[in-house]
Enzyme design. Structure first.
Site, PDB file in Angstrom:
ATOM      1  N   ASP A   1       0.856  -1.171   0.000  1.00 38.34           N
ATOM      2  CA  ASP A   1       0.000   0.000   0.000  1.00 38.34           C
ATOM      3  C   ASP A   1       0.907   1.241   0.000  1.00 38.34           C
ATOM      4  OD1 ASP A   1      -2.979   0.881   0.427  1.00 38.34           O
ATOM      5  OD2 ASP A   1      -1.918   1.939   2.015  1.00 38.34           O
TER       6      ASP A   1
ATOM      7  N   TYR B   1      -3.296  10.074   2.788  1.00 36.89           N
ATOM      8  CA  TYR B   1      -4.350  10.637   1.933  1.00 36.89           C
ATOM      9  C   TYR B   1      -4.201  12.129   1.648  1.00 36.89           C
ATOM     10  CZ  TYR B   1      -6.056   6.034   2.694  1.00 36.89           C
ATOM     11  OH  TYR B   1      -6.127   4.677   2.729  1.00 36.89           O
TER      12      TYR B   1
ATOM     13  N   HIS C   1      -6.321  -6.768  -1.976  1.00 42.35           N
ATOM     14  CA  HIS C   1      -5.430  -5.703  -1.510  1.00 42.35           C
ATOM     15  C   HIS C   1      -4.544  -6.169  -0.355  1.00 42.35           C
ATOM     16  CE1 HIS C   1      -4.136  -1.572  -1.203  1.00 42.35           C
ATOM     17  NE2 HIS C   1      -4.492  -1.506   0.063  1.00 42.35           N
TER      18      HIS C   1
END
Length: 1002
Positions: A792, A917, A977
């Site tokens: 990730d 983010y 994922h």
């Protein structure tokens, strides 16, 4: 035995210093103790490798630091002037940090100078000094008679050496210096030459220095550079303080190679042969090595080892059969010799029942960086049943819990006993007069975090009971139960107005009063008097013309359960700490403690009161214990009285207190979430494997970061970098697999995640911080280079690190995130795309805030496990995309969810929302950069990220191969994922094959 050398980084005076160490320093009839090796230039700790192993094999503990600015140690600030005082102060701080009371110092080249200076300033901490190549000089060396081309004069000129060295790579520079310094002639350049011109690449290395040795030195100077080494020693020689009245109180050994070029320095031979040193060192021995060069310890290791061991053997620290009694050469009255005798051989030969035998060896000592201070912590036991933290009072220190520590350790618990800030071997706070109880509570929380203890039983005594109660009220989720001796709860705001003016607390609350009283006596007499007074059943009250110290004299015997040896330990520790902070905390801070009001304990409470404890006579104490006041605050409370118990009941009746304590622990067993023992046995194999994972907290760039690690690392190191909503635990399967295969697995929690510290300004999050943190972690763990495995957003700093630091990277394997994808392409996705939503300040916070943390983590794991990109409709938030009826993925258990939830309860989401983010737009593109290391990308074909704009094309159109010539891509058809948790065996197989295909060149 070389494998026994371990490496650690210590927070020392604002820097992280690297320390190599080996050996136990075991005690028999003699304390063999510790030997500290101090290197010169162009050396580092490694130059002492032969001596370290020899002294360790002989029973000593060998400690070899890299000086500040050298090797793997931190660099001092550029504007800071290098001083010899810093080196002396660093050695002192290293001894303190390692809880070493006194040591032999062995110095070489410029390392001899701080060795001499330390011995002169701190004879109580010095057993003896052995120096190679540099005699003691009472004044700074003068080289005015030397030619202008003399290397010291050249390197003293700012910029001259930098320009000279800059023409060559670091390996060539180190090689040249080693060759020059190994010769018998002083390196002097002609007018048209620089020092590096005095040897060329065809000049062979000395026969005793291998190319592999040179590789080690070169790699470490690549890390440190030459900025500080040129300052210290060359540009600081003239600033060395004069010592014209010096007189060594410890034995000194001088070893000189007769073919050492330094022997030709002006005044050196006269100092060595002419008796000059004897004037300063009455107990001096000089040994000559006829063929010895400047690097005698590497050239003739066996001869040097023999001389050193002979010197150490001639100067042992002897102890009497009953207890430690230093010989004339052991001036230090510091604590560790006393503790060694007490904790390894019994408190005295006449009291075996108080301090058993071999079990005392279980007590180990660590120093933890805690909220800007370094706190000393004693600990024992493995902790299968949980952790018990012991909190001392006054005039106590950790040692007052020695009996209880061994008892709970033997019963299967981990015993942890800190010295409070300002007490014992812990640091003094910068402003003792600003002492506050809140500091103790925050320190206790930080200690649990630093030791990776999720929750603990607290056992408090005297004022230590107060932070125990307060901690349990504020942090019930970190507290299993509270047991306190001598102080009931609810005593905040206790009034002493009805007691006479001579009451000891009123007297000691007056600034300067106790200081003047204590100052009339030595520390041992002060501690003795307080122990005697506090052991009585009467409250210590002085008459108008008396001070508290006048209430007993030397004819008053110690309590029968408290020996002179015990007193020696306490006294030595208060000699270290003094009384400045202990008078502030508790006596001058009692009025600041907040009352508990209507607070109720959510954990069991157990109070033990000795009926002959003078505190039992304080106004309001007996009534608080007997009128039901405490039961109103603690529904689950138990009170026990010990009829003959005094104030120090845990030392007076250790067996009975141990029985009560163990009974309390047994009545309240810890429901331990065994992160490594109870989860999915098919993936987490045997208990022996699970116990390999250990947890450390490292001081990293102003924060303390949590790192999980496993394995010895015979084949190299693998660093695992998690994503969101993960933490180190997401790599549990891979860590055990690589550890079993011979690698060292290292899995940090990123800053702001899991058990790591929060950065002070989360909103300023930068990817560069992660890269720098990773570099600092490798340095702190003394890992020269590592494989990086990222997942990730953790893949991004893995790629960036490999590009910025190829010499520290063996290879990169990343899951789910290819490199070279432009984040701006995400703007083509709908407004409800989760990354766009979470990039808006406050949006995710409001969404998450509707649920508890467990529900938030559960929802994210469910959403991210799907094949579809999480996108909310206009009238939805991301958390609305799954509800409680949606099952977890089959490979993710409720127990796994418990682990993640508990860690996000600690860290919160403030930093995780910033990173990644709200920081994606700040990440720099890689441009035309090319990887110099192998790269392996693994993509689950059912990973929703695979559908991000540009991801599939980047993986299949050759984009990545242009940046990574040694590139491999593997697809897992059913992989999601979280592929490393979904298919751990297959990912482990891929990872181990990648590691095997790229063996580390050691």
């Amino acid at each position: 035995m070389a494998d026994q050398i371990e490496h650690l980084h210590l927070p020392i005076r604002g820097l992280n210093l690297h320390i190599a160490q080996v050996g136990k320093g075991e005690i028999s009839l003699y304390e063999l103790g510790t030997v500290v090796f101090l290197h010169g230039f162009p050396e580092i700790w490694y130059s002492w490798r032969h001596q370290m192993l020899a002294v360790a094999a002989a029973g000593y503990r060998a400690v070899a630091p890299d000086w500040r600015g050298y090797g793997l140690s931190g660099q001092p600030p550029e504007q800071e002037e290098a001083t010899w005082d810093d080196l002396v102060a660093d050695v002192l701080a290293i001894l303190d940090a390692l809880a070493v009371p006194g040591a032999f110092l062995v110095g070489k080249d410029f390392g001899a100078m701080p060795a001499y200076d330390f011995a002169l300033r701190h004879p109580a901490r010095t057993r003896g000094v052995a120096c190679l190549g540099v005699p003691f000089s009472p004044a700074p060396a003068s080289f005015d008679a030397m030619p202008e081309g003399f290397y010291v004069l050249r390197w003293r000129e700012a910029g001259r050496a930098e320009a000279d060295f800059g023409r060559h790579d670091v390996r060539r520079v180190v090689r040249t210096i080693y060759i020059l310094f190994s010769g018998a002639d002083i390196p002097v350049a002609k007018e048209g030459q620089e020092i590096m011109d005095l040897a060329d690449a065809s000049t062979p290395l000395p026969p005793w220095l291998t190319e592999a040795d040179l590789d080690v030195y070169a790699s470490l100077y690549e890390n440190s550079g030459f900025r500080f080494p040129l300052q210290m020693p060359y540009r600081a020689v003239h600033r060395r303080p004069s010592r014209k009245d010096a007189r060594f109180e410890v034995p000194v050994l001088m070893v000189i190679g007769e073919k050492d070029y330094a022997f030709k320095f002006p005044g050196f031979e006269a100092a060595v042969r002419g008796g000059a040193m004897e004037r300063f060192a009455p107990e001096l021995k000089i040994e000559f090595l006829p063929e010895g060069s400047h690097f005698a310890q590497e050239q003739l290791p066996e001869q040097v080892n023999r001389l050193l061991l002979g010197f150490f053997t001639e100067h042992p620290v002897q102890y009497s059969s009953g207890f430690a009694s230093p010989t004339s050469h052991s001036h230090h009255r510091h604590v560790a010799p006393l503790l060694s005798a007490l904790l390894r051989r019994g408190a005295s030969s006449s009291r075996p029942e108080a301090m058993a035998t071999a079990e005392q060896r279980q007590i180990e000592h660590v120093h933890l960086p805690v909220r800007g201070l370094t706190l000393h912590v004693a600990q024992a036991g493995k902790g299968e049943l949980g952790t018990v933290v012991f909190l001392h009072g006054f005039p106590e220190i950790w040692y007052s819990w020695r009996h209880q520590m061994l008892a709970v350790a033997a019963a299967g618990y981990r015993a942890v006993a800190p010295d409070w800030r300002g007490y014992g071997l812990s640091d003094q706070p910068p402003e003792p007069e600003a002492a506050a109880y809140d500091d103790l509570i925050e320190d206790l929380l930080a200690i649990l975090d630093a030791l990776a203890v999720p929750k603990a039983f607290l056992v408090g005594k005297d004022f230590g009971a107060m932070p125990a109660y307060d901690f349990a009220l504020r942090h019930p989720n970190r507290t299993c139960g509270v047991m306190c001796l001598g102080i009931p709860l609810g005593t905040a705001g206790l009034s002493f107005d009805t007691l006479p003016e001579g009451f000891y607390i009123l007297r000691w609350a007056q600034p300067g009063r106790a200081e003047a009283d204590f100052g009339k006596y030595d520390v041992k007499r002060v501690v003795r008097t307080i122990y005697i007074l506090f052991s009585r059943s009467e409250i210590p009250i002085a008459k108008e013309n008396q001070e508290i110290m006048d209430l007993t004299d030397l004819s008053t015997p110690l309590p029968e359960w408290f020996s002179e040896e015990d007193l020696n330990v306490y006294s030595s520790l208060y000699e270290n700490s003094g009384f400045r902070y202990p008078l502030q905390m508790p006596y001058r801070s009692l009025h600041q403690r907040k009352p508990i009001g209507d607070a109720k304990f959510q954990v069991p409470v157990f109070i033990v009161m000795g009926e002959k404890d003078y505190v039992f006579k304080f106004p309001g104490i007996e009534s608080a214990m007997k009128d039901g006041t405490m039961e109103k605050h603690a529904p689950n409370i138990k009170i026990t009285y010990i009829p003959e118990g005094g104030h120090f009941v845990q030392e007076q009746f250790p067996d009975y207190v141990n029985e009560l304590l163990l009974g309390f622990l047994k009545d309240h067993p810890v429901v331990v979430l065994l992160v490594l023992l109870a989860i999915r046995p098919e993936a987490m194999a045997t208990a022996e494997q699970q116990q390999q994972i250990e947890h450390v907290h490292l001081p990293v760039r102003g924060l303390t970061l949590h790192v999980a690690q496993a394995g010895k690392g015979e084949l190299g190191t693998v660093v695992f970098l998690h994503g969101f909503p993960e933490i180190w635990y997401s790599w549990r399967h891979q860590m055990l697999a690589v550890a079993a295969a011979g690698y060292r697995a290292v899995a940090p929690d990123w800053r702001g995640y899991g058990l790591s510290d929060q950065p002070p300004e989360p909103e300023a999050a930068e990817y560069d911080d992660l890269v720098e943190d990773l570099l600092a972690i490798l340095d702190a763990l003394a890992v020269p280079k590592a494989f990086l495995v990222g997942k990730d957003f953790g893949a991004m700093p893995a790629y960036s690190f490999a590009l910025c630091h190829p010499n520290r990277t063996c290879g990169v394997m990343c899951l789910g995130i290819p490199f070279g994808v432009n984040s701006s392409s995400l703007n083509t996705l709908p407004e409800g795309f989760y990354i766009l939503r979470w990039a808006q300040p406050g949006r995710a916070e409001a969404d998450f805030g509707k649920y508890d943390i467990r529900r938030v983590v559960r929802t994210i794991y469910i959403l991210f496990s799907r094949n579809e990109i999480p996108i909310a409709k206009e009238d939805q938030e991301i958390m609305d995309l799954a509800d409680l009826s949606t099952p977890l993925p089959e490979w993710f258990s409720e127990e796994d969810l418990d682990v993640y939830s508990s860690l996000y309860e600690k860290s919160g989401f403030r930093y995780p929302l910033q990173m990644p983010y709200r920081s994606l737009h700040k990440r720099k593109p890689i441009g035309d950069a090319k990887f110099q290391v192998p790269v392996f990308v693994v993509m689950g074909e059912k990973d929703y990220v695979y559908k991000f704009p540009g991801v599939e094309s980047a993986m299949k159109d050759g984009t990545m191969e242009r940046h990574a010539p040694d590139m491999k891509i593997t697809y897992i058809p059913e992989g999601s994922h979280f592929v490393q948790e979904q298919f751990p065996d297959y990912v482990n197989e891929l990872l181990l094959a990648f590691l095997k295909d790229h063996p580390v060149d050691k």
